[in-house]
Design a protein around this motif. Sequence first.
Motif, mmCIF file in Angstrom:
data_model
loop_
_atom_site.group_PDB
_atom_site.id
_atom_site.type_symbol
_atom_site.label_atom_id
_atom_site.label_comp_id
_atom_site.label_asym_id
_atom_site.label_seq_id
_atom_site.Cartn_x
_atom_site.Cartn_y
_atom_site.Cartn_z
ATOM 1 N N LYS A 1 6.679 -5.385 13.596
ATOM 2 C CA LYS A 1 6.185 -4.691 14.763
ATOM 3 C C LYS A 1 7.329 -4.217 15.651
ATOM 4 O O LYS A 1 7.286 -3.111 16.184
ATOM 5 C CB LYS A 1 5.230 -5.595 15.538
ATOM 6 C CG LYS A 1 4.738 -4.896 16.803
ATOM 7 C CD LYS A 1 3.527 -5.513 17.375
ATOM 8 C CE LYS A 1 3.070 -4.943 18.668
ATOM 9 N NZ LYS A 1 3.547 -3.721 19.166
ATOM 10 N N HIS B 1 12.104 -2.709 6.391
ATOM 11 C CA HIS B 1 10.952 -2.782 7.302
ATOM 12 C C HIS B 1 10.230 -1.431 7.352
ATOM 13 O O HIS B 1 9.002 -1.376 7.288
ATOM 14 C CB HIS B 1 11.399 -3.139 8.720
ATOM 15 C CG HIS B 1 11.961 -4.505 8.865
ATOM 16 N ND1 HIS B 1 12.551 -4.933 10.033
ATOM 17 C CD2 HIS B 1 12.055 -5.549 8.016
ATOM 18 C CE1 HIS B 1 12.968 -6.180 9.890
ATOM 19 N NE2 HIS B 1 12.672 -6.574 8.673
ATOM 20 N N GLU C 1 8.315 -0.715 4.215
ATOM 21 C CA GLU C 1 7.069 -1.496 4.192
ATOM 22 C C GLU C 1 5.995 -0.833 5.051
ATOM 23 O O GLU C 1 4.825 -0.779 4.661
ATOM 24 C CB GLU C 1 7.319 -2.918 4.674
ATOM 25 C CG GLU C 1 8.119 -3.758 3.704
ATOM 26 C CD GLU C 1 8.570 -5.098 4.281
ATOM 27 O OE1 GLU C 1 8.011 -5.540 5.305
ATOM 28 O OE2 GLU C 1 9.488 -5.695 3.698
ATOM 29 N N LEU C 2 6.389 -0.324 6.209
ATOM 30 C CA LEU C 2 5.432 0.375 7.070
ATOM 31 C C LEU C 2 4.857 1.590 6.343
ATOM 32 O O LEU C 2 3.650 1.810 6.333
ATOM 33 C CB LEU C 2 6.108 0.832 8.372
ATOM 34 C CG LEU C 2 6.547 -0.257 9.337
ATOM 35 C CD1 LEU C 2 7.442 0.324 10.430
ATOM 36 C CD2 LEU C 2 5.337 -0.942 9.955
ATOM 37 N N ALA D 1 4.760 2.171 3.114
ATOM 38 C CA ALA D 1 3.946 1.726 1.977
ATOM 39 C C ALA D 1 2.543 1.316 2.412
ATOM 40 O O ALA D 1 1.576 1.475 1.660
ATOM 41 C CB ALA D 1 4.633 0.571 1.258
ATOM 42 N N LYS D 2 2.417 0.810 3.632
ATOM 43 C CA LYS D 2 1.116 0.410 4.173
ATOM 44 C C LYS D 2 0.314 1.600 4.702
ATOM 45 O O LYS D 2 -0.793 1.435 5.181
ATOM 46 C CB LYS D 2 1.298 -0.618 5.288
ATOM 47 C CG LYS D 2 1.797 -1.954 4.789
ATOM 48 C CD LYS D 2 1.994 -2.921 5.934
ATOM 49 C CE LYS D 2 2.540 -4.242 5.405
ATOM 50 N NZ LYS D 2 2.811 -5.192 6.492
ATOM 51 N N GLY D 3 0.915 2.794 4.613
ATOM 52 C CA GLY D 3 0.212 3.987 5.049
ATOM 53 C C GLY D 3 0.407 4.316 6.519
ATOM 54 O O GLY D 3 -0.274 5.189 7.055
ATOM 55 N N ILE D 4 1.345 3.644 7.160
ATOM 56 C CA ILE D 4 1.624 3.912 8.567
ATOM 57 C C ILE D 4 2.559 5.110 8.640
ATOM 58 O O ILE D 4 3.608 5.140 7.992
ATOM 59 C CB ILE D 4 2.262 2.678 9.246
ATOM 60 C CG1 ILE D 4 1.256 1.523 9.216
ATOM 61 C CG2 ILE D 4 2.699 2.998 10.666
ATOM 62 C CD1 ILE D 4 1.837 0.195 9.620
ATOM 63 N N SER E 1 10.545 5.692 -0.134
ATOM 64 C CA SER E 1 9.240 5.135 0.260
ATOM 65 C C SER E 1 8.274 6.248 0.650
ATOM 66 O O SER E 1 7.078 6.166 0.341
ATOM 67 C CB SER E 1 9.395 4.123 1.390
ATOM 68 O OG SER E 1 9.858 4.739 2.568
ATOM 69 N N ARG F 1 4.845 7.100 -1.336
ATOM 70 C CA ARG F 1 3.582 7.145 -0.583
ATOM 71 C C ARG F 1 2.874 8.489 -0.818
ATOM 72 O O ARG F 1 1.662 8.524 -0.969
ATOM 73 C CB ARG F 1 3.843 6.932 0.902
ATOM 74 C CG ARG F 1 2.602 6.875 1.732
ATOM 75 C CD ARG F 1 1.782 5.632 1.420
ATOM 76 N NE ARG F 1 0.483 5.765 2.062
ATOM 77 C CZ ARG F 1 -0.571 5.081 1.720
ATOM 78 N NH1 ARG F 1 -0.505 4.186 0.771
ATOM 79 N NH2 ARG F 1 -1.715 5.262 2.337
#
Length: 99
Positions: free
Chosen positions: A1, A30, A33-34, A36-39, A88, A92
């Motif tokens: 975050k 980091h 990862e964001l 990859a989570k679709g953010i 990334s 995505r």
Amino acid sequence: KATFDLVTQHMALADIAEKRGMTDGTVSQHIAELIAKGIHVDIDRLVAPEKVAQIRQALGRMQRPDLKKVKAMVDSTISFAEIRIVLSIVEREKIVKQQ
């Protein structure tokens, strides 16, 4: 975050790393990862557009992405952290396209 908050403040990669007391590599993980989570992450401050273009071109020539191989194919000023971030995003985009 904490990394996400700094990214949304449009800070540069090196500035985020310094503020967090981390390496560019850790911060890029980091950010990856964001993504990859679709953010949605606006990478304009993180990776210069001309670097993004070089990385995308190198990735386009590969069957399977490999950071070391990409690094060997692009300008020496491009870091592994920058490659990781662009990779990334490319991964995505492939996922979204398949959906």
